[in-house]
Scaffold this active site. Structure first.
Site, PDB file in Angstrom:
ATOM      1  N   ASN A 350      -4.825   2.050   5.912  1.00 28.15           N
ATOM      2  CA  ASN A 350      -4.390   1.879   7.304  1.00 28.15           C
ATOM      3  C   ASN A 350      -4.269   0.900   7.927  1.00 28.15           C
ATOM      4  OD1 ASN A 350      -4.662   5.018   7.693  1.00 28.15           O
ATOM      5  ND2 ASN A 350      -6.899   4.419   7.528  1.00 28.15           N
ATOM      6  N   HIS A 382      -9.221  -3.443  -3.491  1.00 25.90           N
ATOM      7  CA  HIS A 382      -7.550  -2.147  -3.774  1.00 25.90           C
ATOM      8  C   HIS A 382      -6.980  -2.221  -2.558  1.00 25.90           C
ATOM      9  CE1 HIS A 382      -5.933   1.428  -5.623  1.00 25.90           C
ATOM     10  NE2 HIS A 382      -5.786   1.411  -4.208  1.00 25.90           N
ATOM     11  N   GLU A 383      -7.669  -2.264  -1.277  1.00 26.46           N
ATOM     12  CA  GLU A 383      -7.270  -1.531   0.050  1.00 26.46           C
ATOM     13  C   GLU A 383      -6.862  -3.127   0.441  1.00 26.46           C
ATOM     14  OE1 GLU A 383      -7.296   1.243   0.517  1.00 26.46           O
ATOM     15  OE2 GLU A 383      -8.648   1.994  -0.736  1.00 26.46           O
ATOM     16  N   GLU A 405      -0.151   2.104  -5.605  1.00 23.77           N
ATOM     17  CA  GLU A 405      -1.137   1.931  -6.558  1.00 23.77           C
ATOM     18  C   GLU A 405      -1.408   1.084  -7.530  1.00 23.77           C
ATOM     19  OE1 GLU A 405      -3.268   3.269  -4.810  1.00 23.77           O
ATOM     20  OE2 GLU A 405      -2.496   4.756  -2.971  1.00 23.77           O
TER      21      GLU A 405
HETATM   22 ZN   LIG Z   1      -4.667   3.059  -2.961  1.00 22.36          ZN
END
Ligand SMILES: [Zn+2]
Ligand SMILES: *[C@@H]1O[C@H](CO)[C@@H](O)[C@H](O)[C@H]1NC(C)=O
Ligand SMILES: *[C@@H]1O[C@H](CO)[C@@H](O)[C@H](O)[C@H]1NC(C)=O
Ligand SMILES: *[C@@H]1O[C@H](CO)[C@@H](O)[C@H](O)[C@H]1NC(C)=O
Ligand SMILES: *[C@@H]1O[C@H](CO)[C@@H](O)[C@H](O)[C@H]1NC(C)=O
Ligand SMILES: *[C@@H]1O[C@H](CO)[C@@H](O)[C@H](O)[C@H]1NC(C)=O
Length: 944
Positions: A350, A382-383, A405
Site C-alpha cells: 500500500n 520487494h514491497e 510483481e
Molecule cells: Zn508484490
C-alpha cells in the site's frame, strides 16, 4: 503483494512449489495432460465482451466518467481493549463500521447512469451535483448488482454533460471482513508469541484491498487505471492511533470522551487497490537514515524489545538505493510500515503504509536465524520496489500484473545486494526464483505471463494471476532482457519509463518501446517486442540442444510430458563460453531448426551455454560435451561459473525427467560436489535428489544412496567441525548457509560424527535446561537429529520444551523435531496430540501430520491416521495434507488404497488433490520400475 501472497492462489501455489520442488527430480503431474496438444494455449476461460458505449457494461466499468478525487470518512466502531472489570457499554464489542464518501469526477461522455463498485455495503443517501454550477441532479434509482460485477448503478433524472465536472456523495454501513477489505485482528498483549503471559485481548483494524476489496470498504471506481487522490478521515478510539496512505494533518480532532478524528492529507494519484489504513495501539520505531520520515510500527512490547530494529535499519537504506537507481525520489514525505498479527500475504505494498505479517518482519537477536534475516530483507525490498513499480507506474489491468510483481522480484535482487552484499542474493536467485518458474512452466497446462485483458475479468480470475508464473517467470524474463540489451541500457530505459509514466498506467508494449529506444541508441537492429513477446505471450520455455561436434544448435519446447507435441519456438539469446573464452551473444531464432558452426568445440574443450543462467531456458548437449563438463567439474569446478554448477545439475535431472537424457548422466553430475564448497550446487543437488529419497527410502537402494551422500558430504562437514563442535558459526554469510546445509545432509545420511555431535549438544541442553547454548542457525537440525537418534527421554524433553517455549521460531523447530523420532509409538502419540487443539494449534495440524509422513517411520502411520480422523484433520488444507501423505506412494497396493480413499471419503475441494495424487502415484510406479535397477547399480558402483 509479496510472493507468498493471496491465500487463494499464489500462496497455495507457492506452497505446492516449495514442497514439490524440494521433491523436484522426476515428480510430475504431467500424465494428466497426455493428450496431444497442438496449440499450447491454456484452457479457455469464459470471456466477457468489452464494454461498448450505449449498452450496459458487462464486467468492466465504462470509461465515460473519470474519478479525480475522493473525500472519505471511515468510522470503525470496535473497542481495541476489552477490560476485565466489565463496563456493560464497552463489553459489547462491535464489528461494524460506517462512513461516507464524496467522489469528484469528470464526465468524458454524457450519460445518465453512473457505474462504480460496491460490495457487501449498505449504501444510502446518494447526492449528485455539478461542481461547475452547484446544481443538484436527482437520483431516480440506485441498485447494487448482486453478481460478480459488484456494480453500483445510479440512475439520474437527466444526463451528465460531456466535459462537465460532478460530485457524488454516498453514505454507507458495513461489517468488518475476514482478512480482506477492512478487517479486525485479535491478539494478546505482549511480544508476539510470548503473548500467553497475559490474557488481555487486544483488537486492531487493518485493511487489504488488492486486488478488488476497496469496494468492500467504500463505493469507488475499483479498477487500477482509475487513479485518483484520496483524502481520508478516520474516526477512532482515543487510545488508538490511525495510520493511512497520506500524511497525518497535524493534531487529531477530539470528538468526545471516546472518539477522535484523524484527518490525512490527500494522497498522490493512486489506484484504489493501494488504499490502506490501520487503527491500533502499536508504537513506532523511527529509521534515522533517510530524508523521508520512516516509521516501523509494531506491538509496544515488540518495539520496546527492539524487534523492529533490523527492519527499521534496512528500510531507509533500501529506499535510498532505489531513489538512486531510478533517479526518482520516493513520492511522499512519509513511509509507515506496520507488523500485523494477521495478513493474507507476507507483505502488501500500500502506498505509504506497507503492511507485513509480524512473523515476517520482526527479528529477534539470538533467537531468529540468519535465514529469517534474509527473508526480512527480501520482503522489505520487494514491497519498497513496488512504491515505484506498481504504485507510481501501474499496469492498466490485472492481465499485466507481472509488470508489478516481476519487477518487484527483480529489483529485490539488486536492492538486497546493495544493502546486504553478503547474502549474494543475485546468485541464489537461481534457486529461489528460476527453478520455481522452470518447474511450473514445464507443464502443458501452464499459462502465458501476459494474457489478454478479456481472459482476466472476475475477481477469482484476477486472483489466479498472482501465481508462480507472475512472480518468478516475470523476474526471470527481466533478468534475460537486461542481460541481452546490457544492464546500463536497460537501466536507462527503465528510468525514462518510470519518469514518463509516473502516476499513470502502462502495459507491456509500452515497456518494450522504452527498451527498444534505448537499445536503438546503443546498437539497434533487434525488435524487442518481437523477441520479448515470444517469452511473455507464449507458455513455457525451450530446451536448447547443442552438438559441439557439428556446431549445431536447435530449440524445442521443454515439457515434462515427453509425449506432448508442441510447435512453439522463441527468440533465444545465448551466452556461451568455450573453456575460458566468452562468445559474443548468439541468437537462435524461431524457425531456425539448426545453426551451423557457432558451437564447434575444438581440441576437446567443452562448451557451456547460458553462462550465469541469465537465459530462461535449459540446455542439453551431445554426450561428448556432457562428459567433458563432468570431467571439468571433477577436476577443477571453479572453471565453471558458480551458478552454472548448480544449473548443470538442475538441467540434467530435469532433462532426465523429460526422458531427454539418461538418469545416470544426472547422477554422474553429482560426483563433483564432493569437492564443492558453495551452497548453490549443493542445494541444487540435494533438492533434485529429494525425489530419489522418497521413492527409495523403503528399499534396498537407500543404503548405498545414503552411503554415497555420506561420502560426498564428509569433507564439507569436517571443514566446519571446529565451529560446529563449539556450536559457533563462521562469520561470513555464505559459509553460515553452507554450514547449515552440510550438517543437514551429513546427519540425515547418518554420518556418525554428525549424529554424535547432535546428541552431545542436545544432552547438554537436557542437563543445563535453563540456558540454550546451541546457535540458532543449528538448532533446527540438532533438535531433529537428537530426537531421531534418541528415545523416549529425548522426545519428552522436546515435547516439554515445546509446551513451555514462548518464542515462535523456537516452538516451530521443536514441533518439527517431534516428528523426527524413529519410534513408532512416539509418532503415534504425537499424531494423537494433533487432535487436541490445546496441545497442537489448529493451524499447525496439517504441517504436523505432514512432518510425520515425511519421516519414513511415520509414513504408513500418518496415512492410517488421516483416514481414521478425516473429519477433523481434513478440515484445513486438506489438499496439502493429501499431497504430503501420499508423497512416497509408489506401489500398486498404495495406488489401490488411494483410489479407494478418493472414492469413499468426502474430500470436498481436496478431491482434485486426491486425483492428482493418484496420477502422481502412477507416474511414480512407472518411474521406479524404469529406473530402480539402474540407479541401484549406479550407487553400488560408486560406493564399492
Ligand atoms: Zn508484490
Ligand atoms: C462505562 O463506560 C461508559 C462509556 O464509556 C461511561 O460513560 C461510564 O461512566 C462507564 N461506567 C463505569 C462504571 O465505568
Ligand atoms: C450489550 O449487548 C446486550 C446483548 O446483545 C444488550 O442486551 C445490551 O443492551 C448491550 N448493552 C449496551 C450498553 O449496548
Ligand atoms: C460524513 O461522516 C462524517 C463522520 O461521521 C460526518 O462528520 C460528516 O458530517 C458526514 N458527511 C455528511 C455529508 O453527512
Ligand atoms: C553431432 O553431430 C555429429 C556430426 O554431424 C553427428 O555425427 C552426431 O551424431 C551428432 N550428435 C548428436 C548427439 O546428435
Ligand atoms: C557471472 O557471475 C559472476 C558472479 O556473480 C561474475 O563475477 C561474472 O562476471 C559473471 N560472468 C558473466 C559472463 O557475466
Amino acid at each position: 503483494m509479496s510472493k507468498s501472497s493471496s491465500v487463494t492462489k499464489a500462496f497455495a501455489a507457492a506452497f505446492v512449489v516449495l514442497t514439490v520442488s524440494a521433491i523436484a527430480g522426476i515428480v510430475t503431474m504431467v500424465i494428466l495432460y497426455n493428450t496431444q496438444i497442438a496449440t499450447m494455449n491454456p484452457t479457455p476461460r469464459p470471456t466477457f465482451p468489452s464494454t461498448t458505449t450505449g449498452l450496459p457494461p458487462v464486467m468492466r466499468l465504462p470509461k465515460n466518467l473519470v474519478p479525480e478525487r475522493y473525500k472519505v470518512f471511515l468510522w470503525p466502531r470496535f473497542y481495541s481493549q476489552i477490560i476485565e472489570e466489565v463496563n456493560v457499554t464497552s463489553a459489547n464489542q462491535t464489528w461494524h463500521f460506517s462512513g461516507n464518501t464524496t467522489v469528484y469526477f469528470h464526465c468524458v461522455q454524457g450519460t445518465s447512469s453512473i457505474y462504480l463498485h460496491s460490495q457487501n455495503l449498505d449504501v444510502y443517501g446518494p447526492v449528485v451535483a455539478s461542481t461547475d454550477t452547484d446544481e443538484g441532479i436527482r437520483v431516480t434509482r440506485m441498485e447494487n448488482h448482486q453478481d460478480q460485477t459488484n456494480f453500483l448503478e445510479i440512475e439520474l433524472d437527466y444526463a451528465l454533460k460531456t466535459g462537465g465536472n460532478y460530485s457524488l456523495f454516498l453514505a454507507f454501513r458495513g461489517e468488518l471482513g475476514y482478512l480482506d477489505g477492512m478487517y479486525s485482528s485479535l491478539y494478546k498483549e505482549g511480544i508476539p508469541a510470548h503473548e500467553d503471559d497475559t490474557d488481555t485481548d487486544r483488537v486492531l483494524i487493518a485493511t487489504q484491498m488488492e486486488p478488488t476489496s476497496a469496494r468492500k470498504v467504500f463505493p469507488c471506481f475499483d479498477e487500477p487505471d482509475f487513479k485518483a487522490e484520496f483524502e481520508v478521515t478516520i474516526i477512532h478510539r482515543r487510545i488508538t492511533t490511525a495510520l493511512a496512505n497520506g500524511i497525518n494533518t497535524d493534531g487529531a480532532n477530539i470528538i468526545d470522551d471516546d472518539w477522535k478524528a484523524t484527518a490525512f492529507q490527500p494522497t498522490p494519484l493512486m489506484s484504489t487497490y493501494l488504499f490502506a489504513f490501520t487503527v491500533s495501539e502499536f508504537t513506532p520505531t523511527r529509521s534515522s537514515n533517510h530524508r523521508v520520515e520512516i516509521n516501523t510500527y509494531a506491538r509496544p512490547e515488540a518495539t520496546a524489545a527492539g524487534h523492529t530494529k533490523y527492519a527499521a535499519d534496512i528500510t531507509g537504506r533500501i529506499l535510498n538505493y532505489f531513489e538512486g537507481r531510478f533517479e526518482i525520489n520516493y513520492p511522499q514525505r512519509k513511509l509507515d510500515q506496520i507488523a500485523l498479527p494477521d495478513l493474507i500475504s507476507a507483505g502488501m505494498e500500500n502506498l505509504g503504509l506497507i503492511t507485513y505479517r509480524e512473523g515476517a518482519l520482526l527479528y529477534e537477536e539470538g533467537v531468529s536465524s540468519l535465514l529469517d534475516k534474509e527473508d526480512i530483507a527480501e520482503l522489505i525490498a520487494h514491497e519498497l520496489a513496488h512504491q515505484w513499480f506498481g504504485n507510481l507506474v501501474t499496469m492498466k489491468w490485472w492481465n499485466d500484473i507481472w509488470l508489478n510483481e516481476g519487477f518487484a522480484s527483480y529489483m529485490t535482487l539488486y536492492a538486497v545486494d546493495a544493502v546486504e552484499p553478503d547474502f549474494k542474493l543475485k546468485d541464489v536467485n537461481i534457486l529461489n526464483n528460476l527453478h520455481y518458474a522452470f518447474e511450473a512452466d514445464a507443464l502443458a497446462s501452464s499459462r502465458p505471463l501476459s494474457t489478454s485483458q478479456g481472459d482476466v475479468q472476475t475477481t477469482s480470475q484476477i486472483l489466479e494471476m498472482f501465481d508462480i508464473i507472475t512472480y518468478y517467470k516475470g523476474a526471470a524474463v527481466l533478468v534475460m532482457l537486461a542481460d541481452l540489451v546490457d544492464q546500463p541500457v536497460f537501466d536507462k530505459a527503465i528510468r525514462r519509463y518510470l519518469s514518463d509514466w509516473q502516476y499513470k498506467n502502462t502495459d507491456q508494449n509500452i515497456l518494450w518501446e522504452y527498451i527498444q529506444k534505448a537499445d536503438d541508441e546503443s546498437s539497434g537492429e533487434r525488435n524487442i517486442a518481437e523477441v520479448m513477446n515470444s517469452w511473455t505471450k507464449q507458455i513455457g520455455y525451450p530446451v536448447i540442444t547443442i552438438n559441439t561436434t557439428s556446431g549445431e544448435a536447435f530449440q524445442k519446447h521443454f515439457l515434462f510430458n515427453d509425449s506432448a507435441v508442441s510447435s512453439l519456438s522463441w527468440h533465444v539469446p545465448i551466452r556461451a563460453m568455450r573453456y575460458t573464452t566468452l562468445f559474443r551473444l548468439i541468437w537462435l531464432k524461431p524457425g531456425e531448426s539448426a545453426m551451423k558452426g557457432e558451437f564447434v568445440a575444438t581440441k576437446g574443450e567443452w562448451i557451456l551455454a547460458n553462462v550465469n543462467c541469465t537465459g530462461y531456458y535449459r540446455v542439453n548437449y551431445n554426450p561428448e560435451n556432457w562428459d567433458r563438463l563432468i570431467t571439468q567439474l571433477q577436476k577443477d569446478p571453479r572453471r565453471i561459473p558458480l551458478m552454472n554448477r548448480g544449473q548443470l545439475v538442475d538441467d540434467a535431472f530435469n532433462l532426465a525427467r523429460a526422458k531427454l537424457v539418461n538418469v545416470t548422466l544426472a547422477l554422474n553430475l553429482t560426483r563433483f560436489i564432493r569437492n564443492e564448497t558453495e551452497l548453490i550446487p549443493w542445494a541444487a543437488t540435494i533438492s533434485n535428489l529429494g525425489y530419489f529419497v522418497r521413492m527409495f527410502d523403503r528399499s534396498e537402494v537407500y543404503g548405498p544412496m545414503q552411503m554415497y551422500l555420506r561420502n560426498q558430504v564428509k569433507g564439507l562437514y569436517n571443514s566446519f567441525s571446529n565451529y560446529t563442535a563449539n556450536s559457533t558459526v563462521p562469520t561470513d554469510h555464505s559459509s553460515q548457509q553452507i554450514q547449515i546445509k552440510a550438517i543437514d545432509v551429513a546427519c540425515s545420511n547418518e554420518l556418525p560424527e554428525c549424529i554424535e555431535m547432535a546428541q552431545h549438544m542436545y544432552a547438554d541442553l537436557m542437563k543445563i535446561n535453563s540456558t540454550n547454548n546451541i546457535n540458532p542457525n543449528l538448532r533446527s537440525v540438532i533438535y531433529c537429529q537428537a530426537v531421531a537418534h534418541g528415545g523416549k527421554e529425548e522426545w519428552e524433553f522436546a515435547w516439554d520444551l515445546y509446551l513451555r517455549s514462548s518464542d515462535v521460531s523456537e516452538k516451530d523447530r521443536l514441533r518439527r523435531a517431534l516428528s523426527c523420532t524413529k519410534k513408532i509409538w512416539l509418532l503415534s502419540r504425537y499424531l494423537d496430540y494433533t487432535l487436541d487443539p490445546e496441545l497442537i494449534r489448529m493451524m499447525e495440524v496439517t504441517s504436523s501430520i505432514s512432518d510425520v509422513s515425511r519421516n519414513v517411520a511415520g509414513q504408513a502411520l500418518a496415512w492410517n491416521f488421516i483416514r481414521a480422523h478425516w473429519n477433523y484433520v481434513g478440515y484445513w488444507n486438506a489438499a496439502r495434507l493429501i499431497e504430503a501423505v501420499t508423497g512416497r506412494f509408489s506401489t500398486q497396493f498404495e495406488l489401490k488404497e488411494l483410489e479407494r480413499f478418493a472414492k469413499d471419503y468426502d474430500l470436498g475441494p481436496a478431491s482434485s488433490a486426491a486425483y492428482q495424487a493418484i496420477e502422481q502415484t502412477a507416474v511414480n510406479i512407472q518411474w521406479v520400475s524404469e529406473n530402480k535397477d539402474v540407479i541401484l547399480e549406479w550407487f553400488e558402483r560408486e560406493t564399492a
